[in-house]
Design a protein around this motif. Structure first.
Motif: not given
Length: 125
Positions: A6, A9, A119
């Motif tokens: 997590s 981005g 991610t």
């Protein structure tokens, strides 16, 4: 065992990239494992960034060592990655993964015991 990355981005150039890996199904402080961060830039191979062991020892890829810090929060069963002074060349899919010996010579994710879904992190202004 499940790992989940997590974090943001999008990171601006020169800033610090911070990611967290949350581990479920096993404590990160047992069984002499390495908890790794690896990344794959677009069109390139897998790059091992570093690891923290179940004893709390840290190891880093020499090419990234000056900019990388890996730490953990054992109360949350999480370990984290901080990468300083990012540039667009740090754009990549970032993964956390577990194995028994680090990843300096590992080229594919399936050589790890377990890994997260990854991610995407983009460094751009």
């Amino acid at each position: 065992v499940r790992l989940q990355e997590s974090g943001p981005g999008l990171v601006r150039p020169s800033q610090t990239l911070s990611l967290t890996c949350t581990v479920s199904g096993e404590s990160i402080t047992v069984n002499a494992y390495y908890w790794n961060w690896v990344r794959q830039p677009p069109g390139k191979g897998l790059e091992w960034m570093g690891a923290i062991t179940s004893y709390g020892n840290t190891y880093y890829n020499p090419s990234l060592k000056s900019r990388t810090t890996i730490s953990w929060d054992t109360t949350k069963n999480q370990f984290t990655l901080q990468l300083n002074s990012v540039t667009p060349e740090d754009t990549a899919v970032y993964y956390c993964a577990r194995n028994s010996g680090g990843g300096m010579y590992i080229s594919t994710l399936d050589e790890y015991d377990y890994w997260g879904q990854g991610t995407q992190v983009t460094v751009s202004s």
